[in-house]
Design a protein around this motif. Structure first.
Motif, mmCIF file in Angstrom:
data_model
loop_
_atom_site.group_PDB
_atom_site.id
_atom_site.type_symbol
_atom_site.label_atom_id
_atom_site.label_comp_id
_atom_site.label_asym_id
_atom_site.label_seq_id
_atom_site.Cartn_x
_atom_site.Cartn_y
_atom_site.Cartn_z
ATOM 1 N N LYS A 180 0.837 -1.201 0.000
ATOM 2 C CA LYS A 180 0.000 0.000 0.000
ATOM 3 C C LYS A 180 0.873 1.252 0.000
ATOM 4 O O LYS A 180 1.919 1.306 0.652
ATOM 5 C CB LYS A 180 -0.906 -0.005 1.237
ATOM 6 N N GLY A 181 0.425 2.279 -0.707
ATOM 7 C CA GLY A 181 1.162 3.529 -0.761
ATOM 8 C C GLY A 181 1.192 4.254 0.576
ATOM 9 O O GLY A 181 0.394 3.970 1.481
ATOM 10 N N ASP A 182 2.111 5.195 0.718
ATOM 11 C CA ASP A 182 2.240 5.965 1.960
ATOM 12 C C ASP A 182 2.626 7.401 1.638
ATOM 13 O O ASP A 182 2.708 7.796 0.468
ATOM 14 C CB ASP A 182 3.267 5.308 2.893
ATOM 15 N N ASP A 183 2.860 8.201 2.685
ATOM 16 C CA ASP A 183 3.212 9.609 2.509
ATOM 17 C C ASP A 183 4.594 9.919 3.075
ATOM 18 O O ASP A 183 4.904 11.059 3.424
ATOM 19 C CB ASP A 183 2.164 10.512 3.167
ATOM 20 N N ILE A 184 5.452 8.893 3.168
ATOM 21 C CA ILE A 184 6.808 9.060 3.704
ATOM 22 C C ILE A 184 7.706 9.619 2.605
ATOM 23 O O ILE A 184 7.700 9.122 1.476
ATOM 24 C CB ILE A 184 7.340 7.726 4.232
ATOM 25 N N LEU A 185 8.505 10.620 2.934
ATOM 26 C CA LEU A 185 9.195 11.433 1.941
ATOM 27 C C LEU A 185 10.031 10.614 0.953
ATOM 28 O O LEU A 185 9.916 10.788 -0.259
ATOM 29 C CB LEU A 185 10.079 12.467 2.646
ATOM 30 N N ASN B 207 3.038 7.922 -2.313
ATOM 31 C CA ASN B 207 1.910 8.402 -3.120
ATOM 32 C C ASN B 207 1.404 7.402 -4.156
ATOM 33 O O ASN B 207 0.700 7.790 -5.088
ATOM 34 C CB ASN B 207 2.266 9.719 -3.836
ATOM 35 N N LYS B 208 1.744 6.112 -4.006
ATOM 36 C CA LYS B 208 1.193 5.143 -4.954
ATOM 37 C C LYS B 208 1.172 3.746 -4.348
ATOM 38 O O LYS B 208 2.116 3.323 -3.663
ATOM 39 C CB LYS B 208 2.002 5.112 -6.250
ATOM 40 N N ASP B 209 0.059 3.031 -4.579
ATOM 41 C CA ASP B 209 0.031 1.613 -4.276
ATOM 42 C C ASP B 209 0.971 0.927 -5.259
ATOM 43 O O ASP B 209 0.911 1.177 -6.471
ATOM 44 C CB ASP B 209 -1.383 1.048 -4.421
ATOM 45 N N SER B 210 1.838 0.081 -4.733
ATOM 46 C CA SER B 210 2.944 -0.419 -5.546
ATOM 47 C C SER B 210 2.941 -1.934 -5.691
ATOM 48 O O SER B 210 2.495 -2.663 -4.799
ATOM 49 C CB SER B 210 4.283 0.013 -4.932
ATOM 50 N N ALA B 211 3.455 -2.360 -6.828
ATOM 51 C CA ALA B 211 3.839 -3.751 -7.025
ATOM 52 C C ALA B 211 5.360 -3.780 -7.063
ATOM 53 O O ALA B 211 5.989 -2.907 -7.668
ATOM 54 C CB ALA B 211 3.258 -4.302 -8.320
ATOM 55 N N VAL B 212 5.944 -4.750 -6.397
ATOM 56 C CA VAL B 212 7.392 -4.805 -6.241
ATOM 57 C C VAL B 212 7.934 -5.996 -7.022
ATOM 58 O O VAL B 212 7.567 -7.143 -6.758
ATOM 59 C CB VAL B 212 7.790 -4.932 -4.762
ATOM 60 N N ILE B 213 8.791 -5.717 -7.983
ATOM 61 C CA ILE B 213 9.401 -6.769 -8.793
ATOM 62 C C ILE B 213 10.805 -7.025 -8.259
ATOM 63 O O ILE B 213 11.642 -6.121 -8.223
ATOM 64 C CB ILE B 213 9.477 -6.372 -10.272
ATOM 65 N N SER B 214 11.046 -8.250 -7.836
ATOM 66 C CA SER B 214 12.369 -8.636 -7.345
ATOM 67 C C SER B 214 13.078 -9.492 -8.386
ATOM 68 O O SER B 214 12.455 -10.357 -9.009
ATOM 69 C CB SER B 214 12.263 -9.451 -6.052
ATOM 70 N N MET B 215 14.362 -9.258 -8.554
ATOM 71 C CA MET B 215 15.201 -10.146 -9.356
ATOM 72 C C MET B 215 16.242 -10.761 -8.435
ATOM 73 O O MET B 215 16.985 -10.049 -7.761
ATOM 74 C CB MET B 215 15.889 -9.375 -10.489
ATOM 75 N N ILE B 216 16.229 -12.079 -8.394
ATOM 76 C CA ILE B 216 17.077 -12.823 -7.463
ATOM 77 C C ILE B 216 17.931 -13.810 -8.246
ATOM 78 O O ILE B 216 17.441 -14.489 -9.156
ATOM 79 C CB ILE B 216 16.213 -13.590 -6.436
#
Length: 396
Positions: free
Chosen positions: A295-300, A306-315
């Motif tokens: 979920k998005g947040d307001d941390i600087l 400011n955006k709900d995010s999808a996180v792509i990991s490369m391992i």
């Protein structure tokens, strides 16, 4: 405070290291000047539990694994969400924006309601969500270790709960066609795939009141004993100590894209993987691409700002002694970073390997945001005691 005072007197740079879990050099000492590496993992434990406010104050060096156990066994409490491992210290995990998965759950930094910092002049600064300077509090929740030594953190907690973990195989193309349905149906949706196989693995976690299954979800040498399994929440989220100690060594990087772009971003990254397939060698490491949601947040300086995010990991994994080839990792990870930053304004994880520079981050955070953070940081650390090369290359 005595160490910081001595460092100030001797004009030493200071970097605080928690568990040393970061893949980036964010916690490395500054090679350009005399430096001190401050290890805080012995400064650990719960300071105070407030069940009325559902908050817990924790020393900065407390490992998440130990915190989970203390909260559950001594107080019947839990953290609402976590990342995939619990080896990190609470200060290191939050300072870099560590996250788990769940469309309604922010990073671990969003759990912070209070921070106690030791500044470069050895003074103590207490910040809270009800502080007279809310902008500074918000910025300090993802401080990158650049504002001071995190002495204690106050975190939001919940009543202890159980979850069911299901591990399901599905073709990648089928998952992509059903993605929006799955994302909406399962609050804690996660999936990944081994490139070039077209086989995805979904991890579905659902809250339940069912009894813990025989043996639970922890297994010393494999991720889970059975699937589906039911266990205390954190045992469905993170690995056991035995599993961690027996892990295959790996290197990882992550990019945060707007959740609305995730399907296109994955298709683009799979196309990139196909383009470099002829340069891939199985003997140099095993590949894995993982997708989680935050979920998005307001941390600087949060990658989820400011955006709900999808996180792509490369391992890229190796064996129990060494990680996979650095050349193999760089080929795929730099490809992911360049592609998603250029096309989707994606942001790298501060604690994962990345090649971003200040000019790159200005494009995604905005020059005003970086300038605002730097102004706050400089106000707390005018001597730049807590800076290192990694931070200068990205903030200045």
């Amino acid at each position: 405070m005595e160490v910081i005072s001595r460092a100030s007197t001797q004009n030493l740079a200071v970097k605080v290291v928690g568990a040393g879990h970061s893949f980036s050099s964010i916690a490395m000492t500054d090679s350009t000047r005399p430096s001190l590496l401050l290890k805080i993992y012995d400064y650990a434990g719960i300071v105070k539990v407030d069940k009325d406010k559902m908050e817990v104050e924790v020393k900065g060096g407390t490992r998440l694994r130990d915190l989970n156990d203390m909260l559950e066994s001594q107080h019947g409490l839990a953290l609402v969400n976590m990342g995939a491992t619990a080896a990190q210290t609470v200060s290191g995990a939050t300072a870099t924006g560590t996250h788990g998965t769940g469309r309604n759950f922010g990073s671990m930094s969003t759990l912070i309601t209070g921070i106690r910092l030791i500044l470069s002049d050895s003074s103590i600064l207490k910040l809270s969500e009800n502080d007279s300077d809310p902008a500074l509090f918000k910025a300090a929740r993802v401080s990158l270790g650049s504002m001071g030594v995190i002495s204690t953190l106050t975190l939001k907690v919940v009543e202890s709960f159980k979850m069911r973990l299901s591990i399901i195989s599905i073709p990648v193309d089928e998952l992509l066609s059903k993605h929006d349905e799955l994302y909406s149906k399962y609050e804690r949706f996660q999936w990944g795939f081994v490139p070039y196989t077209n086989v995805a693995t979904m991890l579905i976690r659902e809250e339940t009141t069912d009894a813990i299954t025989d043996g639970g979800c922890w297994e010393p040498t494999t991720p889970t004993k059975v699937s589906p399994c039911v266990d205390t929440s954190y045992k469905t989220l993170v690995d056991s100590l035995e599993r961690y100690d027996n892990r295959t060594i790996y290197t990882e990087m992550e990019m945060f894209v707007d959740v609305k772009d995730i399907k296109n971003a994955i298709v683009d990254f799979m196309d990139f993987q196909e383009k470099v397939k002829s340069r891939h060698e199985d003997s140099r490491g095993t590949l894995f691409t993982n997708i989680r949601y935050v979920k998005g947040d307001d941390i600087l300086l949060s990658p989820m700002r400011n955006k709900d995010s999808a996180v792509i990991s490369m391992i890229v994994t190796g064996d129990h002694e060494h990680t996979g080839s650095s050349e193999e990792f760089s080929m795929y990870a730099q490809g992911l970073e360049e592609l998603t930053a250029r096309k989707y304004k994606a942001i790298p994880h501060w604690g994962k390997q990345n090649w971003a520079k200040t000019e790159d981050l200005r494009k995604v955070f905005g020059g005003e945001e970086l300038g605002e953070f730097e102004s706050m940081r400089k106000g707390l650390d005018p001597s730049d005691m807590f800076l290192n090369e990694y931070l200068r290359e990205r903030l200045m």
